[in-house]
Design a protein around this motif. Structure first.
Motif, PDB file in Angstrom:
ATOM      1  N   ARG A 124      10.238   0.469  -0.048  1.00 52.12           N
ATOM      2  CA  ARG A 124       9.675   1.183   1.085  1.00 52.12           C
ATOM      3  C   ARG A 124      10.128   2.627   1.031  1.00 52.12           C
ATOM      4  N   GLY A 125       9.451   3.458   1.810  1.00 52.01           N
ATOM      5  CA  GLY A 125       9.899   4.829   1.990  1.00 52.01           C
ATOM      6  C   GLY A 125       9.361   5.786   0.941  1.00 52.01           C
ATOM      7  N   GLY A 126       9.987   6.947   0.883  1.00 52.15           N
ATOM      8  CA  GLY A 126       9.516   8.021   0.026  1.00 52.15           C
ATOM      9  C   GLY A 126      10.041   7.908  -1.392  1.00 52.15           C
ATOM     10  N   TRP A 127       9.141   8.072  -2.348  1.00 49.61           N
ATOM     11  CA  TRP A 127       9.469   8.026  -3.772  1.00 49.61           C
ATOM     12  C   TRP A 127       8.802   9.204  -4.452  1.00 49.61           C
ATOM     13  N   SER A 128       9.421   9.672  -5.525  1.00 45.21           N
ATOM     14  CA  SER A 128       8.837  10.750  -6.323  1.00 45.21           C
ATOM     15  C   SER A 128       8.727  10.319  -7.770  1.00 45.21           C
ATOM     16  N   LEU A 129       7.672  10.785  -8.406  1.00 41.04           N
ATOM     17  CA  LEU A 129       7.499  10.640  -9.850  1.00 41.04           C
ATOM     18  C   LEU A 129       7.290  12.041 -10.402  1.00 41.04           C
ATOM     19  N   GLU A 170      -0.681  17.354 -12.643  1.00 45.73           N
ATOM     20  CA  GLU A 170       0.377  18.367 -12.601  1.00 45.73           C
ATOM     21  C   GLU A 170       1.754  17.782 -12.903  1.00 45.73           C
ATOM     22  N   GLY A 171       1.848  16.466 -12.908  1.00 45.09           N
ATOM     23  CA  GLY A 171       3.120  15.842 -13.246  1.00 45.09           C
ATOM     24  C   GLY A 171       4.094  15.755 -12.098  1.00 45.09           C
ATOM     25  N   HIS A 172       3.582  15.692 -10.888  1.00 43.68           N
ATOM     26  CA  HIS A 172       4.467  15.519  -9.747  1.00 43.68           C
ATOM     27  C   HIS A 172       3.752  14.775  -8.623  1.00 43.68           C
ATOM     28  N   LEU A 173       4.231  13.563  -8.346  1.00 46.15           N
ATOM     29  CA  LEU A 173       3.658  12.746  -7.274  1.00 46.15           C
ATOM     30  C   LEU A 173       4.728  12.469  -6.226  1.00 46.15           C
ATOM     31  N   ARG A 174       4.333  12.581  -4.975  1.00 47.18           N
ATOM     32  CA  ARG A 174       5.199  12.170  -3.857  1.00 47.18           C
ATOM     33  C   ARG A 174       4.424  11.137  -3.064  1.00 47.18           C
ATOM     34  N   VAL A 175       5.001   9.942  -2.954  1.00 48.86           N
ATOM     35  CA  VAL A 175       4.294   8.859  -2.261  1.00 48.86           C
ATOM     36  C   VAL A 175       5.224   8.172  -1.275  1.00 48.86           C
ATOM     37  N   TRP A 176       4.629   7.536  -0.287  1.00 47.32           N
ATOM     38  CA  TRP A 176       5.355   6.705   0.672  1.00 47.32           C
ATOM     39  C   TRP A 176       4.895   5.276   0.448  1.00 47.32           C
ATOM     40  N   SER A 186       0.852  -1.184   0.000  1.00 50.44           N
ATOM     41  CA  SER A 186       0.000   0.000   0.000  1.00 50.44           C
ATOM     42  C   SER A 186       0.892   1.238   0.000  1.00 50.44           C
ATOM     43  N   PHE A 187       0.282   2.389  -0.234  1.00 52.01           N
ATOM     44  CA  PHE A 187       1.072   3.616  -0.215  1.00 52.01           C
ATOM     45  C   PHE A 187       0.245   4.759   0.341  1.00 52.01           C
ATOM     46  N   ARG A 188       0.950   5.831   0.704  1.00 49.25           N
ATOM     47  CA  ARG A 188       0.289   7.055   1.153  1.00 49.25           C
ATOM     48  C   ARG A 188       0.706   8.207   0.252  1.00 49.25           C
TER      49      ARG A 188
END
Ligand code: MN
Length: 162
Positions: free
Chosen positions: A111-116, A98-104, A83-85
């Protein structure tokens, strides 16, 4: 009030060219990117992620062989899932537009923080998938080669294809 966290899945797909389908549940479907090199836990790596068509959530569990002559022909394994947040300032839908996602991510491997982030000035939707700097970042690890197996069956693409 509690809500179910959205799901993510990464399917390793040996099609015409090998890639990893990185999918995030957004608005009831799986927004999808094809990542040729797969995800890297090194924050210095920016992995090309081509946006592809949304997939149904019912596809998340698929692993097996897509027959020759069919779209996406080749072998698929569920390489990671969980799962993610959303850690963006707006909604996931806004981030996608907008072309910018920040997910955990809370997966079995990732695991952890990722950006697209969508690259500007490209004809197709070319994004970059990046590990953010946190305790789950690890420049010395390489999950794509160290952990090639399915999180569902334990099999590799090669084992499943034979
Ligand atoms: Mn694919």
């Amino acid at each position: 009030m509690s809500r179910r966290d959205p799901k993510f899945v990464v399917q390793k797909h040996a099609a015409t060219s090998l890639h990893y389908d990185f999918r995030l549940e957004i608005g009831g479907v799986m927004a999808s990117w094809a990542v040729p090199k797969g995800p890297s836990t090194d924050p210095a790596d920016k992995r090309l992620a081509m946006r592809v068509e949304d997939h149904s959530m019912s596809w998340n569990d698929f692993e097996g062989v897509i027959p020759e002559g069919t779209y996406g022909a080749g072998t698929v394994i569920v390489w990671d899932r969980g799962s993610f947040r959303n850690e963006g300032e707006g909604s996931l839908e806004e981030g996608l537009a907008e072309g910018h996602l920040r997910v955990w991510l809370e997966g079995e491997k990732l695991r952890g923080g990722w950006s697209l982030r969508r690259m500007k000035g490209q004809q197709k939707e070319s994004w970059l998938l990046m590990k953010r700097r946190d305790e789950a970042a690890d420049p010395s690890a390489d999950p794509v080669t160290e952990r090639p197996e399915s999180v569902v069956s334990g099999k590799t693409i090669e084992e499943l294809a034979t």
